[in-house]
Design a protein around this motif. Structure first.
Motif, PDB file in Angstrom:
ATOM      1  N   GLU A 122       0.910  -1.093  -0.025  1.00 16.31           N
ATOM      2  CA  GLU A 122       0.021  -0.190   0.044  1.00 16.31           C
ATOM      3  C   GLU A 122       0.800   1.262  -0.035  1.00 16.31           C
ATOM      4  O   GLU A 122       1.831   1.385   0.828  1.00 16.31           O
ATOM      5  CB  GLU A 122      -0.955  -0.044   1.189  1.00 16.31           C
ATOM      6  CG  GLU A 122      -1.996  -1.220   1.073  1.00 16.31           C
ATOM      7  CD  GLU A 122      -2.968  -1.261   2.368  1.00 16.31           C
ATOM      8  OE1 GLU A 122      -2.727  -0.402   3.349  1.00 16.31           O
ATOM      9  OE2 GLU A 122      -3.999  -1.743   2.411  1.00 16.31           O
ATOM     10  N   LYS A 165       1.773   5.112  -0.032  1.00 19.57           N
ATOM     11  CA  LYS A 165       1.459   6.512   1.077  1.00 19.57           C
ATOM     12  C   LYS A 165       2.435   7.347   0.364  1.00 19.57           C
ATOM     13  O   LYS A 165       3.630   7.271   0.124  1.00 19.57           O
ATOM     14  CB  LYS A 165       2.007   6.164   2.432  1.00 19.57           C
ATOM     15  CG  LYS A 165       1.525   4.974   3.331  1.00 19.57           C
ATOM     16  CD  LYS A 165       1.945   4.845   4.371  1.00 19.57           C
ATOM     17  CE  LYS A 165       1.513   3.589   5.263  1.00 19.57           C
ATOM     18  NZ  LYS A 165       2.100   3.536   6.656  1.00 19.57           N
ATOM     19  N   LYS A 216      -3.015   5.111  -1.440  1.00 20.33           N
ATOM     20  CA  LYS A 216      -4.008   4.512  -0.108  1.00 20.33           C
ATOM     21  C   LYS A 216      -3.933   5.555   0.861  1.00 20.33           C
ATOM     22  O   LYS A 216      -4.867   5.656   1.636  1.00 20.33           O
ATOM     23  CB  LYS A 216      -3.218   3.371   0.072  1.00 20.33           C
ATOM     24  CG  LYS A 216      -4.039   2.628   1.251  1.00 20.33           C
ATOM     25  CD  LYS A 216      -5.223   1.825   0.655  1.00 20.33           C
ATOM     26  CE  LYS A 216      -5.889   1.082   1.764  1.00 20.33           C
ATOM     27  NZ  LYS A 216      -7.450   0.558   1.190  1.00 20.33           N
ATOM     28  N   GLU A 217      -2.779   6.248   1.428  1.00 18.35           N
ATOM     29  CA  GLU A 217      -2.768   7.326   2.210  1.00 18.35           C
ATOM     30  C   GLU A 217      -2.175   8.231   1.911  1.00 18.35           C
ATOM     31  O   GLU A 217      -1.125   8.417   0.972  1.00 18.35           O
ATOM     32  CB  GLU A 217      -1.809   6.654   3.567  1.00 18.35           C
ATOM     33  CG  GLU A 217      -2.762   5.781   4.541  1.00 18.35           C
ATOM     34  CD  GLU A 217      -1.932   5.521   5.974  1.00 18.35           C
ATOM     35  OE1 GLU A 217      -1.058   6.317   6.121  1.00 18.35           O
ATOM     36  OE2 GLU A 217      -2.377   4.383   6.603  1.00 18.35           O
ATOM     37  N   ILE A 242      -0.049  11.642   3.584  1.00 20.47           N
ATOM     38  CA  ILE A 242       0.314  11.963   4.706  1.00 20.47           C
ATOM     39  C   ILE A 242       1.006  13.320   4.624  1.00 20.47           C
ATOM     40  O   ILE A 242       1.531  13.849   3.668  1.00 20.47           O
ATOM     41  CB  ILE A 242       1.417  11.042   5.189  1.00 20.47           C
ATOM     42  CG1 ILE A 242       0.806   9.480   5.698  1.00 20.47           C
ATOM     43  CG2 ILE A 242       2.064  11.406   6.739  1.00 20.47           C
ATOM     44  CD1 ILE A 242       1.844   8.484   5.827  1.00 20.47           C
ATOM     45  N   LYS A 277     -10.757  10.459   4.583  1.00 23.81           N
ATOM     46  CA  LYS A 277     -10.491   9.074   4.970  1.00 23.81           C
ATOM     47  C   LYS A 277      -8.978   8.690   4.749  1.00 23.81           C
ATOM     48  O   LYS A 277      -8.425   8.211   5.607  1.00 23.81           O
ATOM     49  CB  LYS A 277     -11.367   7.956   4.595  1.00 23.81           C
ATOM     50  CG  LYS A 277     -12.695   8.336   5.274  1.00 23.81           C
ATOM     51  CD  LYS A 277     -13.882   7.424   4.685  1.00 23.81           C
ATOM     52  CE  LYS A 277     -15.265   7.386   5.060  1.00 23.81           C
ATOM     53  NZ  LYS A 277     -16.240   6.114   4.609  1.00 23.81           N
ATOM     54  N   LYS A 278      -8.587   9.313   3.768  1.00 24.06           N
ATOM     55  CA  LYS A 278      -7.099   8.627   3.550  1.00 24.06           C
ATOM     56  C   LYS A 278      -6.230   9.589   4.120  1.00 24.06           C
ATOM     57  O   LYS A 278      -4.880   9.451   4.190  1.00 24.06           O
ATOM     58  CB  LYS A 278      -7.049   8.726   1.883  1.00 24.06           C
ATOM     59  CG  LYS A 278      -7.628   7.943   1.266  1.00 24.06           C
ATOM     60  CD  LYS A 278      -7.570   7.405  -0.078  1.00 24.06           C
ATOM     61  CE  LYS A 278      -7.586   8.650  -1.219  1.00 24.06           C
ATOM     62  NZ  LYS A 278      -6.967   8.194  -2.474  1.00 24.06           N
ATOM     63  N   LYS A 315      -3.830  11.596   6.617  1.00 22.05           N
ATOM     64  CA  LYS A 315      -3.146  11.406   7.892  1.00 22.05           C
ATOM     65  C   LYS A 315      -2.492  12.674   8.293  1.00 22.05           C
ATOM     66  O   LYS A 315      -1.778  13.073   7.256  1.00 22.05           O
ATOM     67  CB  LYS A 315      -2.334  10.062   7.985  1.00 22.05           C
ATOM     68  CG  LYS A 315      -3.236   8.971   7.677  1.00 22.05           C
ATOM     69  CD  LYS A 315      -4.053   8.722   8.870  1.00 22.05           C
ATOM     70  CE  LYS A 315      -4.631   7.073   8.724  1.00 22.05           C
ATOM     71  NZ  LYS A 315      -5.875   7.288   7.371  1.00 22.05           N
TER      72      LYS A 315
END
Length: 314
Positions: A224, A226, A256-257, A259, A294-295, A297
């Protein structure tokens, strides 16, 4: 802060060994003396090189060599005259290093050597206002062939150490820096941060984690991705809007993320980011969607001039 200053000072006396190796730079020579080939101009017989390193620079299309000179002093010993002298000595050393026979075994044909980094660390109490004043009044000698000099004081040294520690502590060995496409160049990934990236307000990066899945009794791992934006900019709602516009411009939002890593400079910066970052992204046009939220951070880099309690984490 005194204990931390002594630790950083020791790293400098070790010629930045861990600091820049942590950003993927290669050490080529350390504490090396070379002959001066321009004695009439430089007024010296030899030059001492604290550290010679290099790293791949995708924008130059070659390896960028950099001579690093380290000064660990009390603040009262860091004066305008001394900084002018250190700057001139570094420029002169680079001029002779470009053709030094003592470096023939470490230099390669694809290495560009016209960059220097002067690290100046106050090992007692750093006076940023005075340091910046000296920087603004530096006497910069002209040269026929340009030489690029970067100068770092306690602020930069602390920031780089904190970034390196953050990456080592909280991210995987698959962490890479992103070199965005500029003026037609291809976007690239690499383990090294360029000198320009370290001085930039924004650094792009990528990390990969593996998620365990089970199908029909068989376990397997799915990578995944990021995407990461590291911000050293002053924290404000305007900077949040700019950060998001860059993230979209480089098409990084499909990971996926997502950041967003901030470097707090004031004691209330962490709470301000937590309270306002997502809220601001809902106010831009077009606004983010709940799926994008939601993704997202939020992460923070430790600023050593602020209590760890104030910095917090994600």
């Amino acid at each position: 802060m005194g204990e931390q200053a002594n630790k950083i000072g020791k790293k400098l006396e070790g010629f930045g060994e861990k600091l820049f190796a942590g950003f993927g730079w290669n050490e080529l020579a350390r504490d090396t003396e070379i002959q001066c080939t321009r004695k009439s101009n430089h007024k010296k017989q030899t030059h001492g090189l604290d550290l010679l390193m290099n790293f791949n620079n995708p924008y130059l299309g070659c390896k960028q060599g950099i001579v690093i000179e380290c000064k660990n002093r009390q603040m009262k010993a860091i004066t305008q005259a001394e900084m002018d002298k250190w700057l001139l000595e570094l420029i002169n050393a680079i001029e002779c290093a470009q053709s030094a026979p003592e470096l023939v075994n470490v230099k390669t044909d694809d290495m560009n050597l016209n960059t220097g980094l002067l690290l100046i660390h106050a090992n007692d109490s750093f006076n940023k206002g005075l340091f910046d004043k000296y920087l603004s009044k530096l006497k910069i000698p002209s040269r026929r062939n340009p030489i690029n000099i970067f100068i770092a004081g306690n602020e930069e040294i602390n920031r780089w150490n904190s970034l390196r520690d953050k990456i080592e502590k909280d991210y995987s060995d698959k962490f890479q820096f992103i070199y965005p496409s500029i003026e037609g160049s291809n976007m690239e990934l690499g383990k090294y941060a360029t000198i320009n990236q370290l001085y930039s307000r924004y650094i792009f990066a990528q990390d990969i984690s593996e998620t365990k899945r089970n199908e029909n009794g068989m376990e397997y791992f799915v990578p995944e991705i990021k995407k990461i934006l590291i911000s050293f900019d002053k924290i404000s709602t305007e900077s949040f809007k700019y950060i998001w516009s860059m993230f979209k411009a480089f098409q990084l939002q499909d990971a996926k993320e997502l950041i967003f890593m901030f470097y707090p400079r004031e004691k209330d910066d962490v709470e301000f980011v937590k309270d306002n970052f997502i809220k601001t992204l809902y106010q831009v046009s077009p606004a983010i969607t709940p799926e994008i939220e939601k993704k997202i951070k939020i992460d923070f880099i430790d600023n050593r001039s602020i209590s760890p309690v104030d910095v917090g984490g994600r």
